[in-house]
Design a protein around this motif. Structure first.
Motif, PDB file in Angstrom:
ATOM      1  N   GLY A   1       0.983  -0.836   0.268  1.00 23.55           N
ATOM      2  CA  GLY A   1       0.103  -0.111  -0.163  1.00 23.55           C
ATOM      3  C   GLY A   1       0.587   1.201   0.224  1.00 23.55           C
ATOM      4  O   GLY A   1       2.072   1.282   0.266  1.00 23.55           O
ATOM      5  N   ALA A   2       0.180   2.674  -0.562  1.00 20.85           N
ATOM      6  CA  ALA A   2       0.765   3.732   0.071  1.00 20.85           C
ATOM      7  C   ALA A   2      -0.026   4.491   1.175  1.00 20.85           C
ATOM      8  O   ALA A   2       1.060   4.967   1.667  1.00 20.85           O
ATOM      9  CB  ALA A   2       0.770   4.236  -1.495  1.00 20.85           C
ATOM     10  N   SER A   3      -0.846   4.341   1.264  1.00 18.81           N
ATOM     11  CA  SER A   3      -1.873   5.410   2.114  1.00 18.81           C
ATOM     12  C   SER A   3      -1.981   4.109   2.963  1.00 18.81           C
ATOM     13  O   SER A   3      -3.257   4.026   3.656  1.00 18.81           O
ATOM     14  CB  SER A   3      -2.911   5.730   1.417  1.00 18.81           C
ATOM     15  OG  SER A   3      -4.311   4.776   1.796  1.00 18.81           O
ATOM     16  N   THR A   4      -0.997   3.690   3.919  1.00 23.20           N
ATOM     17  CA  THR A   4      -1.570   2.912   4.393  1.00 23.20           C
ATOM     18  C   THR A   4      -1.952   2.303   5.907  1.00 23.20           C
ATOM     19  O   THR A   4      -1.632   3.703   6.455  1.00 23.20           O
ATOM     20  CB  THR A   4       0.297   1.873   4.903  1.00 23.20           C
ATOM     21  OG1 THR A   4       0.944   3.114   5.076  1.00 23.20           O
ATOM     22  CG2 THR A   4       0.751   0.953   3.675  1.00 23.20           C
ATOM     23  N   GLY A   5      -2.828   2.252   6.450  1.00 26.97           N
ATOM     24  CA  GLY A   5      -3.101   1.892   7.794  1.00 26.97           C
ATOM     25  C   GLY A   5      -2.452   1.848   8.894  1.00 26.97           C
ATOM     26  O   GLY A   5      -0.686   1.400   8.743  1.00 26.97           O
TER      27      GLY A   5
END
Ligand code: PGA
Ligand code: ZN
Length: 440
Positions: free
Chosen positions: A49-53
Motif C-alpha cells: 500500500g501507499a496510504s497504509t493504515g
C-alpha cells in the motif's frame, strides 16, 4: 483430514511490484512424490500500500542502500530459512494450521519479526499449491461448492490523494455497475465509461495521465467537479447514473487528518484559502454529496483513530450508504469486533496483506458477514500480476471487489481472471446488486 499432501519445498525471491518497488514472490511445492517430479507448485506475489493504515501488520523492508531501503531480502531470507523450516512436511490442506505455525514462528502481534510480507507469501502460495494439487480452481478450493457469486466491481476511474500528484483530495472515485446482468456486462459498461471519461477530459484540455491504480488524475477543483465529470461520462456512454451505475468513494481520510481536523491540501491550492473541516462538517459534506450524486458507498470517510466520529457518521448516514472501514479495521478481527460493538461503519475492506495471513483475512470476512456487515475484497495501490484476490472474492461471496481501473496490467489481470471464472461457472454464476437485499 484424510488426505495428506506434504509441503516439500518453500522458496522465495525478490521481484518487482507495479510501482517498481521490490516485493516478495513465494513458491510452495507440495506432493506425495519427489519434488520436481510429480509435485505441484503454488505461487504468490505480495502487494503493497501507499496510504497504509497505522494498524496494519508490518511489511518488512531492508532499510539499507539497495532500492533506497525498499529491498525485501530480509523477508525473503526469513521465508527461505525460518518459515520454510516451520512448515516443511506439513499437510498443505490444513491451511489454518499452516498459518498458525507461521504466526508462531514470528510470535509478535503485528508480525514484525519475520514480516507480514514473508508470512503472507507462504500462506497464499500454500493455498495456491493445494488447489493445484487437488486440480480444482482456487476459488473452489477456498470457497467450496457455494462459491458462485461474481463480485460487482468498484472500479476506480479518477485518482487523487496519495495515489496521484494532482489537486483532488479524495483518493478514489469509483463506478459500480449495479444494474448489469452479469460480471462481463458490468465490466464492459465500466470500461466504456472509462474511455468516455478519457475523451471528455481530453476535450477539455485536462490531463489523462493515470494514477497508481489506473484512474485518471486531472487537476480538478474538488470532489463535486470529479463527480460531475463522472455523471457526464456515464450519461454520454449511454447509461443511467443511479440506476445502472452507482458511485463509490474512498476518501482515505486518515491522510487528511491533522490535529483532530480534516485538511484539504488540493482544494486549498485551487481556492487559494485554507480548507479545513471538523468530523461533523465532514459528515454534513457527505450528506450534501449523497443528495446530489448516486453514491452508494463511502470508504474511510473519517480517520482511523476517530472512533467517535465513525459512530456519529454511522448514526447519521449508515442507513442510506455503505460505510467501509479500510484503515479503520485493517482486516483485523479485533478492530472489526470493536467496530461492530460500537456500531462504527457497516462494511469492511479486506486486504490480505493488512493482516498477513489467509486464514485471518477469511475470518474477518466471516465475522463481518455474521454481524451483517458487508465485506469488499481489495487490491493495494502497489500490485502485481498475481490474481489471488479475484478468486478470494468469489470464494467468500463478498459480492464486491475493488481492483482499480481497466488500465495497467496488474489491474486488468484481476478483471481477466474474473472473466475466466464467470466463464467457468457458466450458468451457475450469479451476479447481483449488493445494495438490494435478498435479490437472488
Ligand atoms: P493503498 O490504497 O493500497 O495505498 O493503501 C488503497 C486503499 O486505500 O483502498
Ligand atoms: Zn482505502
Amino acid at each position: 483430514m484424510n488426505r495428506y499432501l506434504p509441503i516439500r519445498k518453500v522458496y522465495a525471491r525478490e521481484v518487482l511490484d507495479s510501482r517498481g518497488n521490490p516485493t516478495v514472490e513465494t513458491e510452495v511445492t507440495v506432493g506425495e512424490g519427489i519434488v520436481g517430479k510429480d509435485g505441484y507448485t503454488g505461487k504468490a506475489i505480495i502487494p503493497s500500500g501507499a496510504s497504509t493504515g497505522k494498524y496494519e501488520a508490518l511489511e518488512l523492508r531492508d532499510k539499507d542502500k539497495r532500492y533506497f531501503g525498499r529491498g525485501v531480502l530480509k523477508a525473503v531470507e526469513n521465508i527461505n530459512d525460518k518459515l520454510s523450516e516451520s512448515v516443511l512436511g506439513e499437510n498443505v490442506l490444513n491451511q489454518r494450521h499452516i498459518d498458525t505455525l507461521l504466526k508462531q514462528e514470528d510470535g509478535t502481534e503485528n508480525k514484525e519479526k519475520v514480516g507480514a510480507n514473508a508470512i503472507l507469501g507462504v500462506s497464499l502460495a500454500a493455498a495456491d499449491a493445494a488447489a493445484k494439487a487437488l486440480r480444482v480452481p482456487l476459488y473452489q478450493y477456498l470457497g467450496g461448492c457455494q462459491a458462485h457469486d461474481m463480485p460487482v466491481p468498484m472500479m476506480n476511474i479518477l485518482n487523487g490523494g496519495k495515489h496521484a500528484e494532482n489537486t483532488i483530495d479524495f483518493q478514489e472515485f469509483m463506478i459500480m455497475p449495479v444494474g448489469a446482468c452479469c460480471f462481463r456486462e458490468g465490466l464492459r459498461m465500466c470500461v466504456e465509461i472509462y474511455h468516455k471519461l478519457k475523451e471528455i477530459l481530453q476535450s477539455e484540455g485536462l490531463s489523462v495521465a493515470v494514477g497508481d491504480e489506473g484512474g485518471f488524475a486531472p487537476d480538478l477543483k474538488g470532489a463535486e467537479e470529479a463527480l460531475e465529470y463522472m455523471v457526464r461520462a456515464v450519461k454520454e456512454a449511454g447509461f443511467l447514473p443511479g440506476k445502472e451505475i452507482s458511485f463509490a468513494l474512498d476518501i482515505a481520510a486518515s491522510e487528511l487528518y491533522e490535529n483532530g481536523m480534516y485538511y484539504f491540501p488540493g482544494q486549498s491550492i485551487m481556492q487559494n484559502k485554507r480548507i479545513i473541516k471538523s468530523a461533523e462538517e465532514m459528515i454534513s459534506y457527505y450528506e450534501e454529496l449523497l443528495e446530489k450524486f448516486p453514491i452508494v458507498s463511502i470508504e474511510d470517510g473519517l480517520c482511523e483513530e476517530d472512533w467517535e466520529g465513525w459512530v456519529k457518521m454511522t448514526k447519521r448516514l449508515g442507513h442510506k450508504v455503505q460505510l467501509v472501514g479500510d484503515d479503520l479495521f485493517v482486516t483485523n478481527t479485533k478492530r472489526l469486533q470493536k467496530g461492530i460493538e460500537m456500531r462504527a461503519g457497516n462494511a469492511i475492506l479486506i486486504k490480505v496483506n493488512q493482516i498477513g495471513s489467509l486464514s485471518e483475512a477469511m475470518e474477518a470476512v466471516n465475522m463481518a458477514h455474521k454481524a451483517g456487515y458487508a465485506a469488499i475484497v481489495s487490491h493495494r495501490s502497489g500490485e502485481s500480476e498475481d490474481t489471488f484476490i479475484a478468486d478470494l472474492a468469489v470464494a467468500m461471496g463478498t459480492g464486491q471487489i475493488k481492483t482499480g481501473a481497466p488500465c495497467r496490467g496488474e489491474r486488468t489481470a484481476k478483471y481477466n481472471r474474473l472473466l475466466e471464472i464467470e466463464d467457468e461457472l457458466g450458468q451457475e454464476a450469479r451476479y447481483r446488486n449488493p445494495f438490494i437485499k435478498n435479490n437472488s
